[in-house]
Write a protein that holds these residues in place. Structure first.
Motif, short mmCIF file in Angstrom:
data_model
loop_
_atom_site.label_atom_id
_atom_site.label_comp_id
_atom_site.label_asym_id
_atom_site.label_seq_id
_atom_site.Cartn_x
_atom_site.Cartn_y
_atom_site.Cartn_z
N ASN A 193 0.84 -1.19 0.00
CA ASN A 193 0.00 0.00 0.00
C ASN A 193 0.88 1.24 0.00
OD1 ASN A 193 -2.29 -1.58 0.14
ND2 ASN A 193 -2.26 -1.63 2.36
N PRO A 194 0.32 2.39 -0.36
CA PRO A 194 1.13 3.63 -0.31
C PRO A 194 1.52 3.96 1.12
CG PRO A 194 -1.13 4.09 -0.95
CD PRO A 194 -1.00 2.61 -0.87
N PHE A 195 2.68 4.56 1.28
CA PHE A 195 3.18 4.93 2.61
C PHE A 195 2.63 6.28 3.01
CE2 PHE A 195 6.21 7.40 5.12
CZ PHE A 195 6.25 6.61 6.26
N VAL A 196 2.04 6.35 4.19
CA VAL A 196 1.61 7.62 4.78
C VAL A 196 1.98 7.56 6.25
CG1 VAL A 196 -0.33 9.13 5.27
CG2 VAL A 196 -0.32 7.80 3.17
N ALA A 197 2.69 8.57 6.73
CA ALA A 197 3.09 8.62 8.13
C ALA A 197 1.85 8.69 9.02
CB ALA A 197 3.99 9.82 8.38
N ASN A 198 1.85 7.92 10.10
CA ASN A 198 0.69 7.87 11.00
C ASN A 198 0.39 9.22 11.62
OD1 ASN A 198 0.23 5.14 10.57
ND2 ASN A 198 1.57 4.52 12.24
N HIS A 199 1.44 9.96 11.98
CA HIS A 199 1.20 11.26 12.62
C HIS A 199 0.53 12.24 11.65
CE1 HIS A 199 5.10 11.99 10.68
NE2 HIS A 199 4.73 13.25 10.64
N LEU A 200 0.76 12.07 10.36
CA LEU A 200 0.15 12.94 9.37
C LEU A 200 -1.36 12.68 9.28
CD1 LEU A 200 0.70 15.10 7.26
CD2 LEU A 200 1.18 13.30 5.63
N LEU A 201 -1.77 11.42 9.35
CA LEU A 201 -3.19 11.08 9.34
C LEU A 201 -3.88 11.56 10.61
CD1 LEU A 201 -3.09 7.49 7.82
CD2 LEU A 201 -3.79 9.60 6.71
N LYS A 211 -9.98 26.44 9.07
CA LYS A 211 -8.93 25.80 8.28
C LYS A 211 -7.58 26.06 8.92
CE LYS A 211 -11.23 24.22 4.73
NZ LYS A 211 -11.17 22.91 4.19
N GLU A 212 -6.75 25.04 8.95
CA GLU A 212 -5.41 25.14 9.50
C GLU A 212 -4.44 24.46 8.55
OE1 GLU A 212 -4.16 23.64 13.42
OE2 GLU A 212 -5.89 24.72 14.18
N THR A 213 -3.20 24.89 8.55
CA THR A 213 -2.17 24.26 7.74
C THR A 213 -1.54 23.14 8.55
OG1 THR A 213 -1.73 26.35 6.62
CG2 THR A 213 -0.05 24.66 6.47
N ILE A 214 -1.40 21.98 7.93
CA ILE A 214 -0.77 20.83 8.56
C ILE A 214 0.71 20.87 8.19
CG2 ILE A 214 -0.71 18.32 8.69
CD1 ILE A 214 -3.65 18.39 7.70
N VAL A 215 1.58 20.94 9.18
CA VAL A 215 3.02 21.01 8.95
C VAL A 215 3.61 19.61 9.11
CG1 VAL A 215 5.18 22.07 9.69
CG2 VAL A 215 3.05 23.37 9.82
N THR A 216 4.44 19.21 8.14
CA THR A 216 5.06 17.88 8.21
C THR A 216 6.47 17.91 7.65
OG1 THR A 216 4.81 15.55 7.64
CG2 THR A 216 4.13 17.13 5.98
N TRP A 217 7.27 17.00 8.13
CA TRP A 217 8.62 16.80 7.62
C TRP A 217 8.70 15.48 6.85
CZ3 TRP A 217 7.50 19.74 11.67
CH2 TRP A 217 8.19 20.94 11.81
N SER A 218 7.60 14.78 6.73
CA SER A 218 7.55 13.48 6.06
C SER A 218 7.32 13.68 4.56
CB SER A 218 6.42 12.63 6.66
OG SER A 218 6.34 11.41 5.97
N ARG A 219 8.41 13.81 3.80
CA ARG A 219 8.30 14.01 2.37
C ARG A 219 8.04 12.71 1.62
NH1 ARG A 219 13.37 17.43 0.63
NH2 ARG A 219 14.29 15.46 1.16
N ALA A 220 8.22 11.57 2.27
CA ALA A 220 8.02 10.28 1.62
C ALA A 220 6.56 9.84 1.63
CB ALA A 220 8.88 9.21 2.30
#
Length: 71
Positions: free
Chosen positions: A9-17, A29-38
């Motif tokens: 399955n496609p990779f999605v970081a758990n913290h992003l979900l 509306k809020e901007t979600i900040v992430t360092w998970s580029r993969a």
């Protein structure tokens, strides 16, 4: 090394979900900040703004359902 697409399955970081769920519960509306580029973009993320860190700064990207093809 790239990730094999066969039987995975496609990779999605758990913290992003989890962050997406919290933002969806809020009215504003809020901007979600992430360092998970993969992480892959899922259909659940349409309509959200995600700020992806490029090593120097966070670049805000609004997710839409339009398909863009670059040649």
């Amino acid at each position: 090394m790239t990730r094999s697409r066969k039987k995975k399955n496609p990779f999605v970081a758990n913290h992003l979900l989890e962050k997406r769920k919290k933002v969806k519960m809020k009215e504003e509306k809020e901007t979600i900040v992430t360092w998970s580029r993969a992480s892959s973009v899922l259909p659940k993320m349409v309509g959200h703004t995600i700020a992806i860190h490029n090593g120097k700064e966070n670049l805000p990207i609004y997710i839409t359902d339009r398909i863009l093809v670059f040649s």
